[in-house]
Scaffold this motif. Structure first.
Motif, PDB file in Angstrom:
ATOM      1  N   VAL A  62       0.833  -1.199   0.000  1.00  0.00           N
ATOM      2  CA  VAL A  62       0.000   0.000   0.000  1.00  0.00           C
ATOM      3  C   VAL A  62       0.868   1.250   0.000  1.00  0.00           C
ATOM      4  O   VAL A  62       1.565   1.538   0.981  1.00  0.00           O
ATOM      5  CB  VAL A  62      -0.932   0.041   1.228  1.00  0.00           C
ATOM      6  CG1 VAL A  62      -1.810   1.289   1.184  1.00  0.00           C
ATOM      7  CG2 VAL A  62      -1.776  -1.218   1.300  1.00  0.00           C
ATOM      8  N   LEU A  63       0.854   1.959  -1.119  1.00  0.00           N
ATOM      9  CA  LEU A  63       1.402   3.308  -1.160  1.00  0.00           C
ATOM     10  C   LEU A  63       0.193   4.242  -1.129  1.00  0.00           C
ATOM     11  O   LEU A  63      -0.554   4.326  -2.094  1.00  0.00           O
ATOM     12  CB  LEU A  63       2.234   3.531  -2.423  1.00  0.00           C
ATOM     13  CG  LEU A  63       3.045   4.827  -2.478  1.00  0.00           C
ATOM     14  CD1 LEU A  63       4.195   4.705  -3.480  1.00  0.00           C
ATOM     15  CD2 LEU A  63       2.202   6.043  -2.863  1.00  0.00           C
ATOM     16  N   ASP A  98       0.188  -7.490  -4.602  1.00  0.00           N
ATOM     17  CA  ASP A  98      -1.050  -6.772  -4.892  1.00  0.00           C
ATOM     18  C   ASP A  98      -0.796  -5.310  -4.550  1.00  0.00           C
ATOM     19  O   ASP A  98      -1.102  -4.843  -3.454  1.00  0.00           O
ATOM     20  CB  ASP A  98      -2.193  -7.344  -4.044  1.00  0.00           C
ATOM     21  CG  ASP A  98      -3.537  -6.713  -4.373  1.00  0.00           C
ATOM     22  OD1 ASP A  98      -3.604  -5.917  -5.326  1.00  0.00           O
ATOM     23  OD2 ASP A  98      -4.522  -7.001  -3.666  1.00  0.00           O
ATOM     24  N   ALA A  99      -0.229  -4.605  -5.507  1.00  0.00           N
ATOM     25  CA  ALA A  99       0.218  -3.217  -5.286  1.00  0.00           C
ATOM     26  C   ALA A  99      -0.850  -2.257  -5.796  1.00  0.00           C
ATOM     27  O   ALA A  99      -0.849  -1.866  -6.953  1.00  0.00           O
ATOM     28  CB  ALA A  99       1.552  -2.972  -5.978  1.00  0.00           C
ATOM     29  N   GLN A 100      -1.734  -1.883  -4.912  1.00  0.00           N
ATOM     30  CA  GLN A 100      -2.835  -1.012  -5.294  1.00  0.00           C
ATOM     31  C   GLN A 100      -2.401   0.451  -5.273  1.00  0.00           C
ATOM     32  O   GLN A 100      -1.480   0.829  -4.558  1.00  0.00           O
ATOM     33  CB  GLN A 100      -4.014  -1.203  -4.335  1.00  0.00           C
ATOM     34  CG  GLN A 100      -4.498  -2.642  -4.274  1.00  0.00           C
ATOM     35  CD  GLN A 100      -5.702  -2.812  -3.371  1.00  0.00           C
ATOM     36  OE1 GLN A 100      -6.426  -1.876  -3.115  1.00  0.00           O
ATOM     37  NE2 GLN A 100      -5.902  -4.028  -2.892  1.00  0.00           N
ATOM     38  N   TYR A 101      -3.077   1.248  -6.074  1.00  0.00           N
ATOM     39  CA  TYR A 101      -2.820   2.688  -6.054  1.00  0.00           C
ATOM     40  C   TYR A 101      -4.149   3.418  -6.223  1.00  0.00           C
ATOM     41  O   TYR A 101      -4.755   3.396  -7.289  1.00  0.00           O
ATOM     42  CB  TYR A 101      -1.844   3.112  -7.149  1.00  0.00           C
ATOM     43  CG  TYR A 101      -1.576   4.601  -7.139  1.00  0.00           C
ATOM     44  CD1 TYR A 101      -1.015   5.214  -6.020  1.00  0.00           C
ATOM     45  CD2 TYR A 101      -1.927   5.389  -8.214  1.00  0.00           C
ATOM     46  CE1 TYR A 101      -0.787   6.581  -5.985  1.00  0.00           C
ATOM     47  CE2 TYR A 101      -1.695   6.758  -8.196  1.00  0.00           C
ATOM     48  CZ  TYR A 101      -1.134   7.337  -7.083  1.00  0.00           C
ATOM     49  OH  TYR A 101      -0.912   8.695  -7.038  1.00  0.00           O
ATOM     50  N   VAL A 584     -10.284   6.722   4.131  1.00  0.00           N
ATOM     51  CA  VAL A 584     -10.126   6.110   2.802  1.00  0.00           C
ATOM     52  C   VAL A 584      -9.751   4.632   2.913  1.00  0.00           C
ATOM     53  O   VAL A 584     -10.472   3.751   2.445  1.00  0.00           O
ATOM     54  CB  VAL A 584      -9.075   6.867   1.968  1.00  0.00           C
ATOM     55  CG1 VAL A 584      -8.803   6.137   0.649  1.00  0.00           C
ATOM     56  CG2 VAL A 584      -9.525   8.297   1.709  1.00  0.00           C
ATOM     57  N   LEU A 585      -8.614   4.356   3.555  1.00  0.00           N
ATOM     58  CA  LEU A 585      -8.097   2.989   3.568  1.00  0.00           C
ATOM     59  C   LEU A 585      -8.965   2.038   4.389  1.00  0.00           C
ATOM     60  O   LEU A 585      -8.960   0.831   4.161  1.00  0.00           O
ATOM     61  CB  LEU A 585      -6.661   2.982   4.099  1.00  0.00           C
ATOM     62  CG  LEU A 585      -5.649   3.804   3.290  1.00  0.00           C
ATOM     63  CD1 LEU A 585      -4.240   3.639   3.849  1.00  0.00           C
ATOM     64  CD2 LEU A 585      -5.672   3.408   1.816  1.00  0.00           C
ATOM     65  N   LYS A 586      -9.709   2.585   5.349  1.00  0.00           N
ATOM     66  CA  LYS A 586     -10.632   1.760   6.126  1.00  0.00           C
ATOM     67  C   LYS A 586     -12.091   2.082   5.826  1.00  0.00           C
ATOM     68  O   LYS A 586     -12.987   1.443   6.361  1.00  0.00           O
ATOM     69  CB  LYS A 586     -10.381   1.955   7.626  1.00  0.00           C
ATOM     70  CG  LYS A 586      -9.074   1.361   8.126  1.00  0.00           C
ATOM     71  CD  LYS A 586      -8.965   1.507   9.633  1.00  0.00           C
ATOM     72  CE  LYS A 586      -7.759   0.761  10.173  1.00  0.00           C
ATOM     73  NZ  LYS A 586      -7.679   0.845  11.652  1.00  0.00           N
ATOM     74  N   GLU A 599      -1.658   1.106   8.400  1.00  0.00           N
ATOM     75  CA  GLU A 599      -2.494   0.854   7.225  1.00  0.00           C
ATOM     76  C   GLU A 599      -1.691   0.857   5.928  1.00  0.00           C
ATOM     77  O   GLU A 599      -2.017   0.145   4.989  1.00  0.00           O
ATOM     78  CB  GLU A 599      -3.605   1.912   7.134  1.00  0.00           C
ATOM     79  CG  GLU A 599      -4.688   1.773   8.187  1.00  0.00           C
ATOM     80  CD  GLU A 599      -4.258   2.291   9.542  1.00  0.00           C
ATOM     81  OE1 GLU A 599      -3.273   3.045   9.613  1.00  0.00           O
ATOM     82  OE2 GLU A 599      -4.907   1.956  10.548  1.00  0.00           O
ATOM     83  N   ALA A 600      -0.652   1.698   5.851  1.00  0.00           N
ATOM     84  CA  ALA A 600       0.105   1.862   4.597  1.00  0.00           C
ATOM     85  C   ALA A 600       1.548   1.424   4.779  1.00  0.00           C
ATOM     86  O   ALA A 600       2.138   1.586   5.851  1.00  0.00           O
ATOM     87  CB  ALA A 600       0.056   3.317   4.141  1.00  0.00           C
ATOM     88  N   ASP A 601       2.109   0.877   3.705  1.00  0.00           N
ATOM     89  CA  ASP A 601       3.533   0.574   3.705  1.00  0.00           C
ATOM     90  C   ASP A 601       4.352   1.849   3.537  1.00  0.00           C
ATOM     91  O   ASP A 601       5.445   1.957   4.097  1.00  0.00           O
ATOM     92  CB  ASP A 601       3.863  -0.395   2.562  1.00  0.00           C
ATOM     93  CG  ASP A 601       3.262  -1.760   2.785  1.00  0.00           C
ATOM     94  OD1 ASP A 601       3.855  -2.549   3.544  1.00  0.00           O
ATOM     95  OD2 ASP A 601       2.182  -2.036   2.224  1.00  0.00           O
TER      96      ASP A 601
END
Length: 971
Positions: A62-63, A98-101, A584-586, A599-601
């Protein structure tokens, strides 16, 4: 070897017998025309959704996107930021993750309101401002999205996150509730940064410093009780002191003053106290202008500044001045200033400049405020005549209605007229400015909502945090990785020294602070936590507009409505973006963040965001969850011109990404970004871009050669097992494996410029100057399906596949274009045929270290041979190296190394003959070949015409064409 040509019309056309390379991959990229077609194709085929489907169930990366403002065209800084994010996401996608953006936009706050005010004027009704702001932000997002997609950035563009989406607005209120219930939120009157142009308070990270011209002023405050002042300098009875008669005569009929020095004349009308340091020594100075109290170490400088002389007649410590009262300097000018200013002791006072006495206007300085409150001044006693628009209140005596900056000379003249101004001069000093408007700001006391950094009591506390927010955030920094590492100290220092966070703003376009305050007591409604839930539900259904339009009666009922007023404050915009780790992420994009935190890398922005988004995100996450929202922080520099200057339209050094894309192609911007060390500022201008274009051409030419020479190669049927491959081909694969390990190690820590540099060297030296140079003869002259040629193609195929993946993160359009060439030839895996990004990095066998060492030495010796041939070429004795023969004397180790190649040694040196001799030392002698040139392979041989049917061919070519074919083992 160059193209062969027939020697005369009667000979065989041997050129047609060569395996000359061919590919539809063009030499010219024609990027400006072709890139938009790829963008369109990615959209139409739903590539991003295919990427997600291909990686479903794989480890998540997660970026989280830091949202730019939905305001105006993107600039080159935006382009660099988005491309850098895109490159990182693509490296993880190719790794198999699984590199989402999820791209996002910041939609509330002053940038949007300012744009609306420019278009439609100020003082718009709240409903009108909100409606226009929402429409404007939507329009700006569409424009920016098109520009970002044009840069080749892949992401969930059809469903980005927007802080103004109803769900996000609602979840922000829920996040705020969590911060409230953990005891961090309180209401207080404190001086906060205030921008007159914004008409609102500002956060610490919305401040920048710039030079400002100000008038200094030394102002005299007359002692209200001269005898009490003298007692501080002469403890006990004055008559008990030595030379008392002399002292008494000097003090007879003389007024006594404390003198202050300041650069803010506009604060004088609001003076309420004076501050002295308890441990400093103060002097009582007899001057023609009266008795002056000054810091002992500053007496000489002050008297010079006042253009007078004086004698120190006594000294005392600052603590002896505590509690003394002095008249406001305008005390006798207007009854409105007929008040006294007591002396308070404060450690922040110094004697480095000024007079050693600080005038205190508690509404306009943090230290002044804290000192006055600590000494018993009540909040409702603090004078605050400066209004939010920068003008004094109309009822302020002498200066009412004046803008404070315009009032400064009037205040100076008034003080001068009434003999209270001892000196003034203009200085230029560093001063806080609004980072949006670039205008000076002031500290101004206002009732605001704050997030507490240290111990204290919140307005509602139901789940008290175990540590202070400051300590939790500092601990979280220790658990975070920083790229580059120096970002850690920068963020730590900011957190360690920052004041409480003022989170309320007096604007219209933003998420509301959904509070109701009692009209008399100012206390929050007892149902506040329930009301926050009601507000969130309303906003989720109808946006912030729904809450804005809701009446007090509708929320509280008629009975309570009579006693409570609805807050019109909004949460500052940094709280918007700072809570996207949860909203957003949750929230709006579930599954796009790690289920268990952080939540994010990675968070990635410019280094200014240590005081901005990184900062606010850290504080909100620590307030809510006791941890940072990110595992790593990456910062990049600002974009500047080639001379390191900030870009400015007036200087004519602005580089617009839209113009570069239209002229050179977005691929050039991507390559520029990848090849620049982003840890510092990123320089860009036409000269720099021209060098980038040269780099691109070299890489593209190499890629074209590779694709052309595998155009008839089918890996399913033509690949040669590793054990049967020629040694130089196995070396080439070992070298590629070695380079790939190096490249992937750089990618793992988000480094790109070393990859570009190494790829460029690989193309020019490993491939162009060595392997491909050696390979041409075997590729072109051996039988099409021979082991020798298929071995070379097997290596080239794997190198091509690997190289496309190495370059795909930054040369995305070019890699996809090459992938399409392979797809159209039916030679891409079915699962990843649509895009190279659906595939993963090539898997190489572990590199053979012995083979790498052997061939590295061979290459070194080859370089020495080439230098000797260059001498012949410079003398005009040979043209191509094939016209030369070499005698090489080598010591035992080198001799054994070269001898192991047997007859293939001449192909490595690309000479027509090599005479290898054992000796004690290395010796090289090159001379023109005495043989005859073969019409087909251009080698100079002694066996030309050995087959009478082909009088112009060497025996090797005759065998390759009409016989069993030559045997190669090594090269």
């Amino acid at each position: 070897m160059s193209e062969a040509s027939t020697s005369n019309a009667t000979t065989t056309d041997y050129r047609s017998t060569l395996n000359l390379p061919d590919t539809p991959f063009p030499m010219r990229g024609d990027l400006p025309k072709r890139e938009p077609l790829w963008v369109k194709a990615w959209d139409e085929q739903g590539l991003y959704k295919k990427l997600r489907a291909a990686r479903k169930g794989q480890p998540l990366f997660v970026l989280h996107d830091g949202p730019p403002y939905a305001n105006g065209q993107i600039h080159i800084g935006h382009a660099a930021n988005k491309i850098l994010k895109d490159m990182i996401v693509k490296t993880r996608q190719l790794k198999g993750m699984d590199a989402q953006y999820i791209p996002g936009w910041d939609c509330h706050g002053l940038p949007i309101e300012n744009a609306i005010e420019k278009l439609h004027g100020r003082n718009l009704p709240r409903d009108d401002m909100q409606a226009r702001s929402r429409a404007y932000a939507t329009e700006q997002i569409d424009q920016q999205r098109a520009d970002f997609k044009r840069l080749g950035v892949l992401g969930q563009w059809d469903q980005p996150y927007r802080t103004m989406d109803f769900r996000n607005e609602a979840d922000e209120i829920r996040a705020f509730k969590r911060v409230v219930e953990r005891g961090f939120v309180y209401r207080g009157l404190k001086p906060v940064y205030w921008c007159f142009d914004c008409g609102s308070s500002l956060a610490e990270f919305e401040i920048e410093y710039a030079d400002k011209k100000s008038d200094t002023l030394d102002v005299a405050f007359e002692a209200a009780d001269k005898q009490a002042l003298l007692q501080a300098f002469f403890p006990g009875k004055l008559a008990d002191h030595h030379s008392s008669a002399l002292v008494a005569s000097r003090l007879e009929n003389k007024s006594a003053f404390v003198v202050i020095w300041t650069t803010t004349a506009w604060t004088i009308p609001a003076n309420q106290a004076l501050n002295a340091h308890p441990e400093l020594t103060y002097a009582l100075v007899d001057t023609p202008r009266g008795l002056l109290v000054l810091a002992d170490t500053l007496v000489e400088k002050c008297l010079a500044r006042y253009g007078t002389t004086g004698t120190v007649i006594a000294t005392t410590s600052g603590k002896q001045l505590a509690g003394l009262n002095f008249k406001h300097p305008l005390h006798d000018v207007h009854a409105g200033y007929a008040r006294l200013s007591p002396v308070y002791l404060a450690d922040y006072v110094s004697d480095t400049d000024g007079t050693g006495i600080v005038h205190s206007a508690p509404a306009y300085g943090v230290d002044d405020f804290n000192s006055c409150v600590a000494h018993g001044l009540k909040y409702d006693e603090i004078l605050n005549p400066v209004q939010g628009n920068g003008a004094y209140a109309a009822d302020l005596p002498l200066f009412g209605g004046l803008n404070i900056w315009k009032a400064c000379p009037v205040i100076l003249d008034t003080l001068r007229t009434h003999d209270r101004l001892l000196a003034t001069q203009s200085i230029v000093h560093s001063y806080p400015h609004c980072w949006r408007h670039k205008t000076p700001v002031i500290y101004r006391a206002a009732a605001q909502w704050f997030i507490r950094m240290d111990e204290g009591v919140g307005v509602f506390t139901k789940d008290k945090a175990p540590k202070t927010l400051r300590q939790t955030a500092l601990d979280a920094i220790d658990q975070t990785a920083f790229y580059p590492e120096n970002g850690r100290a920068r963020l730590r220092d900011m957190i360690a020294n920052r004041p409480d966070w003022c989170i309320s703003r007096q604007r219209s376009w933003g998420v509301p602070v959904p509070f109701f305050l009692h009209k008399d007591s100012g206390e929050l409604h007892p149902r506040t936590m329930e009301i926050m839930d009601i507000a969130a539900d309303m906003v989720q259904q109808g946006g912030i507009e729904a809450w804005s339009k809701a009446s007090v009666e509708a929320i509280l009922g008629t009975e309570d409505a009579a006693h409570y007023t609805k807050s019109t404050d909004i949460l500052e915009v940094w709280f918007d973006s700072g809570t996207t780790h949860t909203t957003v992420l949750k929230g709006s994009h579930p599954g796009s963040g790690h289920a268990s935190g952080p939540e994010a890398d990675l968070y990635l922005e410019g280094h200014d965001q240590h005081r901005g988004w990184f900062h606010s995100s850290l504080l909100t996450a620590c307030a809510m969850y006791d941890r940072a929202p990110y595992r790593g922080l990456l910062t990049h520099g600002f974009t500047v011109d080639g001379q390191g200057r900030k870009m400015s339209k007036s200087m004519g050094n602005v580089v617009a990404p839209q113009e570069v894309s239209d002229k050179m192609g977005a691929e050039i911007i991507r390559l520029w970004c990848a090849s620049t060390d982003y840890s510092g500022d990123l320089g860009i201008d036409n000269k720099i871009l021209a060098r980038v274009v040269d780099t691109y051409r070299r890489v593209r030419n190499t890629l074209k050669f590779l694709l052309a020479n595998v155009s008839d190669f089918n890996p399913a049927s033509d690949a040669v097992p590793a054990a049967q491959m020629l040694e130089i081909d196995r070396y080439a694969l070992a070298r590629a494996a070695q380079l790939q390990a190096d490249i992937l190690a750089h990618y793992e820590v988000y480094e790109f410029h070393p990859v570009v540099a190494k790829l460029q060297i690989y193309c020019s030296e490993d491939l162009g100057a060595f392997y491909l140079d050696v390979l041409k003869d075997r590729l072109y002259t051996t039988a099409p399906n021979s082991l020798a040629r298929r071995s070379a193609q097997t290596a080239l195929w794997q190198i091509t596949q690997a190289m496309l993946r190495w370059m795909a993160p930054f040369l995305s359009f070019t890699a996809e274009e090459a992938w399409a060439v392979l797809r159209e030839a039916g030679r891409t895996p079915a699962a990843s045929a649509d895009s190279i990004f659906l595939d993963t990095y090539l898997q190489f066998d572990a590199p053979d270290e012995a083979l790498l060492t052997k061939w590295q030495r061979i290459r070194e010796l080859r370089e020495l041979v080439n230098k000797d041939i260059e001498v012949l070429r410079a003398d005009g004795k040979v043209g191509a190296s094939l016209q030369a023969s070499v005698r090489l004397t080598a010591s035992a180790a080198d001799h054994a190394l070269l001898a192991s190649l047997g007859a293939d040694l001449k192909f490595v040196f690309i000479t027509s003959a090599v005479d290898l001799v054992a000796g004690d030392a290395l010796s090289i002698s090159a001379q023109p070949s005495s043989g005859t040139k073969c019409e087909r392979c251009w080698h100079y041989c002694d066996d030309i015409g050995s087959d009478p049917a082909h009088p112009t061919l060497c025996g090797r070519c005759a065998s390759n064409l009409y016989g069993a074919g030559e045997t190669r083992q090594f090269a």
